[in-house]
Design a protein around this motif. Structure first.
Motif, short mmCIF file in Angstrom:
data_model
loop_
_atom_site.label_atom_id
_atom_site.label_comp_id
_atom_site.label_asym_id
_atom_site.label_seq_id
_atom_site.Cartn_x
_atom_site.Cartn_y
_atom_site.Cartn_z
N MET A 97 10.49 2.11 8.72
CA MET A 97 9.69 1.87 7.51
C MET A 97 9.23 3.19 6.91
N ILE A 98 9.27 3.29 5.60
CA ILE A 98 8.89 4.52 4.91
C ILE A 98 7.42 4.45 4.53
N GLY A 99 6.66 5.47 4.91
CA GLY A 99 5.24 5.53 4.60
C GLY A 99 4.99 6.11 3.23
N ILE A 100 4.02 5.52 2.51
CA ILE A 100 3.63 5.99 1.18
C ILE A 100 2.18 6.45 1.25
N TYR A 101 1.90 7.61 0.64
CA TYR A 101 0.58 8.23 0.69
C TYR A 101 0.12 8.57 -0.73
N ILE A 102 -1.13 8.26 -1.03
CA ILE A 102 -1.70 8.49 -2.36
C ILE A 102 -2.90 9.41 -2.22
N CYS A 103 -3.01 10.39 -3.11
CA CYS A 103 -4.20 11.23 -3.16
C CYS A 103 -4.62 11.41 -4.61
N ASP A 104 -5.74 10.79 -4.98
CA ASP A 104 -6.29 10.93 -6.33
C ASP A 104 -7.80 10.70 -6.23
N ASP A 105 -8.58 11.61 -6.81
CA ASP A 105 -10.03 11.50 -6.68
C ASP A 105 -10.67 10.58 -7.72
N ALA A 107 -0.05 -1.27 -7.82
CA ALA A 107 1.31 -1.32 -8.36
C ALA A 107 2.35 -1.11 -7.26
N LEU A 108 2.09 -0.18 -6.35
CA LEU A 108 3.04 0.09 -5.26
C LEU A 108 3.15 -1.13 -4.33
N GLU A 109 2.03 -1.68 -3.94
CA GLU A 109 2.06 -2.81 -3.00
C GLU A 109 2.70 -4.03 -3.62
N TRP A 110 2.48 -4.26 -4.91
CA TRP A 110 3.11 -5.39 -5.57
C TRP A 110 4.63 -5.18 -5.66
N LYS A 111 5.06 -3.98 -6.00
CA LYS A 111 6.49 -3.69 -6.10
C LYS A 111 7.16 -3.84 -4.74
N ILE A 112 6.51 -3.35 -3.70
CA ILE A 112 7.06 -3.48 -2.34
C ILE A 112 7.19 -4.94 -1.95
N PHE A 113 6.18 -5.74 -2.30
CA PHE A 113 6.21 -7.17 -1.97
C PHE A 113 7.31 -7.89 -2.73
N VAL A 114 7.40 -7.67 -4.04
CA VAL A 114 8.38 -8.38 -4.88
C VAL A 114 9.80 -8.02 -4.49
N GLU A 115 10.06 -6.73 -4.27
CA GLU A 115 11.42 -6.26 -3.99
C GLU A 115 11.76 -6.25 -2.50
N ASP A 166 11.45 -1.75 2.42
CA ASP A 166 11.00 -1.38 3.76
C ASP A 166 10.06 -0.18 3.66
N MET A 167 8.92 -0.40 3.01
CA MET A 167 7.93 0.64 2.75
C MET A 167 6.54 0.07 2.96
N LYS A 168 5.56 0.97 3.11
CA LYS A 168 4.17 0.54 3.29
C LYS A 168 3.24 1.64 2.81
N VAL A 169 2.18 1.27 2.06
CA VAL A 169 1.14 2.23 1.69
C VAL A 169 0.29 2.47 2.94
N VAL A 170 0.43 3.65 3.51
CA VAL A 170 -0.26 3.99 4.75
C VAL A 170 -1.65 4.53 4.47
N CYS A 171 -1.79 5.31 3.40
CA CYS A 171 -3.06 5.97 3.12
C CYS A 171 -3.27 6.09 1.62
N GLY A 227 8.30 10.91 4.09
CA GLY A 227 7.34 10.06 3.40
C GLY A 227 7.44 10.19 1.90
N ILE A 228 6.69 9.33 1.21
CA ILE A 228 6.59 9.37 -0.26
C ILE A 228 5.14 9.65 -0.61
#
Length: 245
Positions: A1-9, A20-28, A31-36, A54-55
């Motif tokens: 599974m590919i991990g996805i990481y977001i950093c924005d203050d 948006a990422l979690e919805w796209k992962i669910f619909v399509e 094999d990815m997951k927002v880890v952080c 990672g992404i």
């Protein structure tokens, strides 16, 4: 599974991106997951300490005295050299900055009055497509660098190469795109072998994409495009096409 990481203050922007990422992962069913989803760089770096390939969606203008998105991207590149960087910014033209830091960002999402979700969703779709391409047989792929981006193109999609107006540059044509990159037709001819025919000093054509040939007017058609045909190109064409043209 590919991990996805977001950093924005900015909490609202970070929430838009994660949703948006979690919805796209669910619909399509990727094999990815927002880890952080972090508001600061240290939290993200701790979470991604052992990540490989990672992404990363990174805000450029982090409100941190030590870190901005470029420094964070450079640190991630050292830890995860094959990871995918996407920058989120309020400014449209930042390619030169990522080039300066040798970061090879995949995309830039510009903050604005419209929600970031649709752009994030499209970006993830393109990343997923690229990852699928990279898993194909390397012998069936052509890799090039255009600007600060690395592209992978299926050999079966390439129509022809031609010399560009910029010295020491070549233009690659597919049915739906053209890409300018540094190179020479001599090098490409040696690299790609018999699947491509040098029809002119300025053209290297995919043999199986040739649609028609006009020997009198010294031209041929490839995917609806007209390419040049020299005397040497005619001889090479006859030899490789078995004398049928």
């Amino acid at each position: 599974m590919i991990g996805i990481y977001i950093c924005d203050d900015e909490d609202a922007v970070r929430h838009q991106i994660q949703t948006a990422l979690e919805w796209k992962i669910f619909v399509e069913d990727y094999d990815m997951k927002v880890v952080c989803s972090a508001s600061g760089p240290r939290e993200l770096l701790d979470a991604a300490e052992k990540e490989k390939r990672g992404i990363y969606f990174l805000d450029v203008e982090l409100k941190d005295g030590e870190w901005d998105g470029f420094r964070l991207g450079r640190e991630l590149r050292q830890r995860d050299p094959y990871g995918t960087l996407v920058y989120i910014t309020g400014y449209g033209d930042l390619a030169w900055r990522t080039f300066q830091y040798h970061l090879e960002a995949f995309d830039y999402i510009v903050k604005g009055p419209e929600p970031a979700g649709p752009a994030v969703s499209r970006c993830l779709e393109e990343i997923h497509a690229r990852l699928l391409v990279q898993r194909r047989d390397p012998a069936e792929m052509f890799t090039l660098r255009t600007g600060d981006m690395v592209r992978h193109v299926l050999l079966s999609d390439i129509l022809f190469f031609e010399t560009a107006s910029t010295p020491h540059h070549v233009v690659l044509h597919t049915s739906g795109s053209r890409m300018d990159f540094s190179g020479s037709l001599n090098e490409l001819e040696a690299q790609l072998g018999s699947r491509f025919i040098r029809t002119h000093r300025a053209c290297l054509v995919a043999a199986d994409k040739i649609e028609a040939v006009d020997l009198k007017q010294n031209r041929l058609w490839v995917g609806g495009h007209v390419c040049l045909l020299s005397r040497a190109g005619k001889a090479e064409l006859r030899k490789k096409m078995g004398g049928n043209r």
